[in-house]
Design a protein around this motif. Sequence first.
Motif, PDB file in Angstrom:
ATOM      1  N   SER A 137      12.671  58.934 -31.082  1.00  0.00           N
ATOM      2  CA  SER A 137      13.258  60.011 -30.283  1.00  0.00           C
ATOM      3  C   SER A 137      13.939  59.563 -29.001  1.00  0.00           C
ATOM      4  CB  SER A 137      12.163  61.026 -29.929  1.00  0.00           C
ATOM      5  OG  SER A 137      11.121  60.391 -29.200  1.00  0.00           O
ATOM      6  N   ASN A 138      13.919  58.271 -28.693  1.00  0.00           N
ATOM      7  CA  ASN A 138      14.576  57.820 -27.469  1.00  0.00           C
ATOM      8  C   ASN A 138      15.178  56.436 -27.693  1.00  0.00           C
ATOM      9  OD1 ASN A 138      12.619  55.688 -26.709  1.00  0.00           O
ATOM     10  ND2 ASN A 138      11.210  57.401 -26.379  1.00  0.00           N
ATOM     11  N   PRO A 139      16.023  55.961 -26.782  1.00  0.00           N
ATOM     12  CA  PRO A 139      16.718  54.684 -26.988  1.00  0.00           C
ATOM     13  C   PRO A 139      15.791  53.501 -27.221  1.00  0.00           C
ATOM     14  CG  PRO A 139      17.741  55.902 -25.198  1.00  0.00           C
ATOM     15  CD  PRO A 139      16.505  56.658 -25.562  1.00  0.00           C
ATOM     16  N   VAL A 140      14.664  53.443 -26.513  1.00  0.00           N
ATOM     17  CA  VAL A 140      13.763  52.298 -26.668  1.00  0.00           C
ATOM     18  C   VAL A 140      13.092  52.329 -28.038  1.00  0.00           C
ATOM     19  CG1 VAL A 140      11.701  51.166 -25.768  1.00  0.00           C
ATOM     20  CG2 VAL A 140      13.409  52.075 -24.187  1.00  0.00           C
ATOM     21  N   ASP A 197       9.532  53.144 -21.786  1.00  0.00           N
ATOM     22  CA  ASP A 197      10.689  53.939 -22.192  1.00  0.00           C
ATOM     23  C   ASP A 197      11.660  54.168 -21.035  1.00  0.00           C
ATOM     24  OD1 ASP A 197       9.616  54.023 -24.690  1.00  0.00           O
ATOM     25  OD2 ASP A 197       8.948  56.111 -24.588  1.00  0.00           O
ATOM     26  N   LYS A 198      11.126  54.225 -19.829  1.00  0.00           N
ATOM     27  CA  LYS A 198      11.978  54.433 -18.659  1.00  0.00           C
ATOM     28  C   LYS A 198      12.734  53.161 -18.290  1.00  0.00           C
ATOM     29  CE  LYS A 198      11.686  55.437 -13.693  1.00  0.00           C
ATOM     30  NZ  LYS A 198      10.756  55.732 -12.569  1.00  0.00           N
ATOM     31  N   ARG A 199      12.034  52.053 -18.170  1.00  0.00           N
ATOM     32  CA  ARG A 199      12.649  50.844 -17.632  1.00  0.00           C
ATOM     33  C   ARG A 199      13.499  50.088 -18.647  1.00  0.00           C
ATOM     34  NH1 ARG A 199      13.290  51.858 -12.558  1.00  0.00           N
ATOM     35  NH2 ARG A 199      11.359  52.010 -11.351  1.00  0.00           N
ATOM     36  N   PHE A 200      13.061  50.048 -19.897  1.00  0.00           N
ATOM     37  CA  PHE A 200      13.821  49.280 -20.878  1.00  0.00           C
ATOM     38  C   PHE A 200      15.016  50.061 -21.416  1.00  0.00           C
ATOM     39  CE2 PHE A 200       9.935  46.817 -20.776  1.00  0.00           C
ATOM     40  CZ  PHE A 200      10.414  45.516 -20.851  1.00  0.00           C
ATOM     41  N   ALA A 232      14.473  40.319 -25.280  1.00  0.00           N
ATOM     42  CA  ALA A 232      13.366  39.359 -25.319  1.00  0.00           C
ATOM     43  C   ALA A 232      12.225  39.805 -24.416  1.00  0.00           C
ATOM     44  CB  ALA A 232      13.867  37.977 -24.903  1.00  0.00           C
ATOM     45  N   SER A 233      12.574  40.402 -23.280  1.00  0.00           N
ATOM     46  CA  SER A 233      11.548  40.879 -22.355  1.00  0.00           C
ATOM     47  C   SER A 233      10.755  42.033 -22.955  1.00  0.00           C
ATOM     48  CB  SER A 233      12.207  41.320 -21.043  1.00  0.00           C
ATOM     49  OG  SER A 233      11.239  41.733 -20.107  1.00  0.00           O
ATOM     50  N   LEU A 234      11.421  42.889 -23.721  1.00  0.00           N
ATOM     51  CA  LEU A 234      10.731  43.997 -24.380  1.00  0.00           C
ATOM     52  C   LEU A 234       9.724  43.474 -25.397  1.00  0.00           C
ATOM     53  CD1 LEU A 234      10.269  46.960 -25.075  1.00  0.00           C
ATOM     54  CD2 LEU A 234      12.332  46.893 -26.503  1.00  0.00           C
TER      55      LEU A 234
END
Length: 317
Positions: A63-66, A116-119, A136-138
Amino acid sequence: MMGLRIHALEQESSPRGSTLAALNLTHEIAPEVTMKALLRYATCITLLVSTVAAHAIDCRKASNPVERTICADEKLKAADAEMGKVYAAVMQQAGNDTDLRAMLVRGQKRWIEARDKRFADPQDLAGAPSGKALHASLLKAIRQRTKTMSEPSKANPATPHLLETALQQRKFLAQFTGGAFAGFETGCDFLPGGQELSYGCFSERRYQNRDRVCTLMDDWASGGYYQTRLVGNVVQGRLETVAACGDGSEGGSPCPDTVDDRRKANAGWNLHPGRPALAPKALPKLDAEVELGAEDTDWLHACLADSRYPQNTGAVR
């Protein structure tokens, strides 16, 4: 006499970001059932809902970009699935302890909200990664979260460190009366550094013994970590701060027992902190992602045990 009829529809926000209509149960309960039995019934519903909420992302409902980024990459999707399994296992080890289970659910929701906010858009953070580095950080963040939840306690390897920490918090709190002002107010976020985003939690931790409330505040600003200590008394149902020290904006000057000899002259308790009186606020009593050091526990014992503190130390300004 007719039995008591209960219709329960429990909805809980899933740690995966979706809303679960977890249960829709209708039961006939005999009139002789005690309130204690009803509470056990409600507890079972809550525990079942929490367990259901432990599943990994359902990519059909991303439901969201991440979430969509995770579902589009096999490594990310596998890492997320493993995190879900570990979360479910830790929840199972928490057993029927509703406070521990609530803490775990709260902590996982907090992590996912920050993820979900930061990535999704980290550009407002100076030094945040982008492109492949962000991807890579995710992956690293998900794996680190899995490691945090699965890490065993050093004192009891059969118990996850998070649960052992919470149990130790409970043991520490049992020494004091507690009260309406005690609890943890925690905020967590992903912070930039070295071309990656790292997860960190900062809190205002209040400990209460009768009418004395001693607070530890952690904060992060301009790339640095700051701690403030507050001493307060409950007066006519409100918390009045009577002393403060620390590196944070509310501290005024360094705390006397946290500095070396070179800074002693500038250290001391500010007896006029000017913080507004606070009304009671319902706060969680456990949060394993915020740990106490030995220095903190020594200070809390001194602060909570003697109503004359910190005036009796002589280190006041």
